[in-house]
Design an enzyme around this catalytic site. Structure first.
Site, PDB file in Angstrom:
ATOM      1  N   GLY A  43       0.669 -13.593   7.313  1.00 16.97           N
ATOM      2  CA  GLY A  43       0.067 -12.934   8.454  1.00 16.97           C
ATOM      3  C   GLY A  43       0.974 -12.830   9.664  1.00 16.97           C
ATOM      4  O   GLY A  43       2.053 -13.442   9.734  1.00 16.97           O
ATOM      5  N   THR A  44       0.498 -12.069  10.643  1.00 19.37           N
ATOM      6  CA  THR A  44       1.298 -11.788  11.834  1.00 19.37           C
ATOM      7  C   THR A  44       1.479 -13.018  12.721  1.00 19.37           C
ATOM      8  O   THR A  44       2.530 -13.180  13.355  1.00 19.37           O
ATOM      9  CB  THR A  44       0.652 -10.661  12.639  1.00 19.37           C
ATOM     10  OG1 THR A  44      -0.719 -11.004  12.912  1.00 19.37           O
ATOM     11  CG2 THR A  44       0.681  -9.347  11.859  1.00 19.37           C
ATOM     12  N   ARG A 104       0.812  -1.212   0.000  1.00 18.49           N
ATOM     13  CA  ARG A 104       0.000   0.000   0.000  1.00 18.49           C
ATOM     14  C   ARG A 104       0.849   1.267   0.000  1.00 18.49           C
ATOM     15  O   ARG A 104       0.352   2.353  -0.314  1.00 18.49           O
ATOM     16  CB  ARG A 104      -0.941  -0.006   1.210  1.00 18.49           C
ATOM     17  CG  ARG A 104      -2.158  -0.891   1.033  1.00 18.49           C
ATOM     18  CD  ARG A 104      -3.015  -0.919   2.281  1.00 18.49           C
ATOM     19  NE  ARG A 104      -2.444  -1.775   3.309  1.00 18.49           N
ATOM     20  CZ  ARG A 104      -2.980  -1.950   4.505  1.00 18.49           C
ATOM     21  NH1 ARG A 104      -4.094  -1.300   4.829  1.00 18.49           N
ATOM     22  NH2 ARG A 104      -2.417  -2.753   5.383  1.00 18.49           N
ATOM     23  N   ASN A 115       0.806   2.458   6.899  1.00 18.54           N
ATOM     24  CA  ASN A 115       0.580   1.554   5.781  1.00 18.54           C
ATOM     25  C   ASN A 115       0.730   2.221   4.422  1.00 18.54           C
ATOM     26  O   ASN A 115       1.051   1.560   3.436  1.00 18.54           O
ATOM     27  CB  ASN A 115      -0.824   0.939   5.876  1.00 18.54           C
ATOM     28  CG  ASN A 115      -0.947   0.002   7.058  1.00 18.54           C
ATOM     29  OD1 ASN A 115      -0.158  -0.923   7.205  1.00 18.54           O
ATOM     30  ND2 ASN A 115      -1.924   0.247   7.918  1.00 18.54           N
ATOM     31  N   ALA A 168      31.634  42.503  -5.070  1.00 23.84           N
ATOM     32  CA  ALA A 168      30.435  41.980  -5.722  1.00 23.84           C
ATOM     33  C   ALA A 168      30.776  41.456  -7.118  1.00 23.84           C
ATOM     34  O   ALA A 168      31.544  42.062  -7.865  1.00 23.84           O
ATOM     35  CB  ALA A 168      29.383  43.074  -5.826  1.00 23.84           C
TER      36      ALA A 168
END
Length: 453
Positions: A72-73, A10, A222, A374
């Site tokens: 998955g976790t 994502r 995310n 200058a």
């Protein structure tokens, strides 16, 4: 354990989510720092093989468990369990995309675990909109489980208690329960489902508990929008820390300071200023408004007005700007003035030297008390190689002088306005013209004093 095995699609970036910059540091580094702060007996991070670049930012002492498939976790947690040392009794689970956790949050969680001895303790917070976070389920006040957002059909009215960024497990219980974790309809194993298993477990104390934390701790990053929200919170924390330490930040909402920056007390940061990287600002200096400072050191009592500094070093009482640009390799001594529209690159500037305006000083070494008129340009590139210009103490370079490097202006040397200098100027000498040629020293305009007057 820190879980960082997700692919982070994502974020829509070629860079791993955990390596996305957040206030000057990789996102994951905030989580690792918080974990280090509680001095764990063992440190494990779970990675996907596609994210080997993350290895470059891991501090010494971190072990890596590889999650070959993003299932998955709960699956990621199972990959790390075999690495646990025998003496570990509790497992603290963190997420690599939750950079807003603080050591105080984790200490509060661990204190409750120490006192109440649950099988599972979940850090939670209360949100008006539960969004994509797992929601705590209770029955008669007791925690009975967590329902994931994609599985939840409940319509909520009012605040909802959601899972935040940390969970602590009893190690023995976890090793027994994890193999019983079922696969979700989406095909993943959710670590949050362990809460329900714990709630059904006979336990000497309350088996599943929650510990409250501030709402921002739940913010997982995310996508780019989440990253911007986290950036705003981290920068607000940085500004508060600096102001409480004695730094004046006139308008924190329009000032952007990286977490890696150090600023001494009594410095003043004006609005619309960006200070990033490994920058250091000395006591009493004023930066901005509209200044950009990256990886630079600015000494005490300096002023940088509406200018850009990149990998530059300033001494004390240096004035820069407005609209000057100091590029990498520039080293400026004390009491120097660098005016508007001056650009310096890989240049060393001695004490009390003045570079008023409209000048380019590149690959050069300027002594003390030098005046740069200058429109002066050190012409350092011959089309093939860069060459160096040396201007020694007390030299005076007239306006619109072109110094064709390699060239040296000796101590006290002078150039006339509009000169093109392609040969060395001797000490005390004066050159003028195109190309510049030496002329006799000017006669003193002041009539000599006569004895007796």
């Amino acid at each position: 354990m820190v879980l960082a095995g997700g692919l982070g699609t994502r974020m829509r970036s070629r860079t791993a989510k955990e390596l996305q910059p957040l206030a000057g540091r990789p996102l994951l580094s905030y989580v690792l720092e918080v974990a280090e702060a509680i001095e764990p007996a063992q440190r494990i991070v779970v990675l996907n093989p596609a994210k080997r670049a993350v290895l470059e930012i891991l501090p010494p002492g971190w072990q890596v468990a590889w999650q070959e498939q993003p299932l998955g976790t709960g699956h990621a947690l199972a990959q790390a369990l075999p690495l646990l040392a025998p003496g570990i009794h509790r497992v603290l689970l963190l997420f690599g995309d939750h950079p807003l956790l603080t050591p105080a949050d984790l200490r509060r969680l661990l204190s409750e675990v120490e006192e109440r001895c649950p099988a599972v303790a979940v850090l939670t917070t209360v949100l008006e909109d539960p969004a994509a976070y797992g929601r705590i389920r209770r029955q008669d006040g007791r925690v009975v489980g967590v329902v994931e957002a994609r599985e939840d059909t409940t319509s909520y009215r009012g605040p909802v208690e959601v899972v935040s960024g940390a969970t602590c497990y009893d190690r023995r219980w976890l090793e027994e329960a994890l193999p019983r974790l079922e696969r979700s309809p989406s095909g993943e194993y959710y670590h949050t489902w362990l809460v329900e298993l714990a709630a059904r477990t006979p336990w000497s104390a309350e088996p599943a508990i929650t510990v409250p934390a501030p709402p921002e701790t739940a913010l997982g990053v995310n996508d780019r929008f989440d990253l911007a929200r986290a950036e705003a919170i981290v920068r607000s924390r940085v500004a508060e820390r600096l102001m409480r330490a004695g730094v004046a930040i006139v308008d924190p909402s329009t000032t952007f300071i990286d977490a890696t920056v150090e600023i001494e007390p009594d410095a003043r940061i004006e609005p619309f200023t960006i200070i990033s990287g490994q920058s250091w600002i000395g006591e009493g200096s004023r930066i901005g408004p509209h200044a950009v400072v990256r990886d630079s050191r600015i000494g005490p009592e300096c002023e940088v007005l509406a200018s850009v500094l990149e990998e530059a070093i300033l001494g004390s009482r240096v004035h820069v700007g407005p609209y000057a640009h100091l590029r990498p390799g520039t080293r400026v001594a004390d009491d120097v003035h660098i005016g508007n529209y001056a650009e310096l690159k890989n240049a060393r500037v001695g004490r009390e030297t003045r570079i008023g305006h409209f000048s380019y000083i590149g690959d050069a070494e300027l002594g003390e008390r030098v005046n740069i008129g200058a429109g002066t340009v050190t012409c350092n590139f011959d089309g093939v190689e860069k060459h160096r210009t040396v201007i020694e103490d007390d030299a005076f370079v007239g306006s619109d002088t072109m110094l064709i490097a390699p060239v040296r202006v000796g101590p006290g040397g002078r150039t006339g306005a509009g000169s093109v200098v392609n040969r060395d100027v001797p000490p005390g000498g004066l050159v003028v013209g195109v190309p510049a040629r030496p002329i006799a020293a000017r006669r003193a305009r002041r009539r000599p004093e006569v004895r007796g007057e």
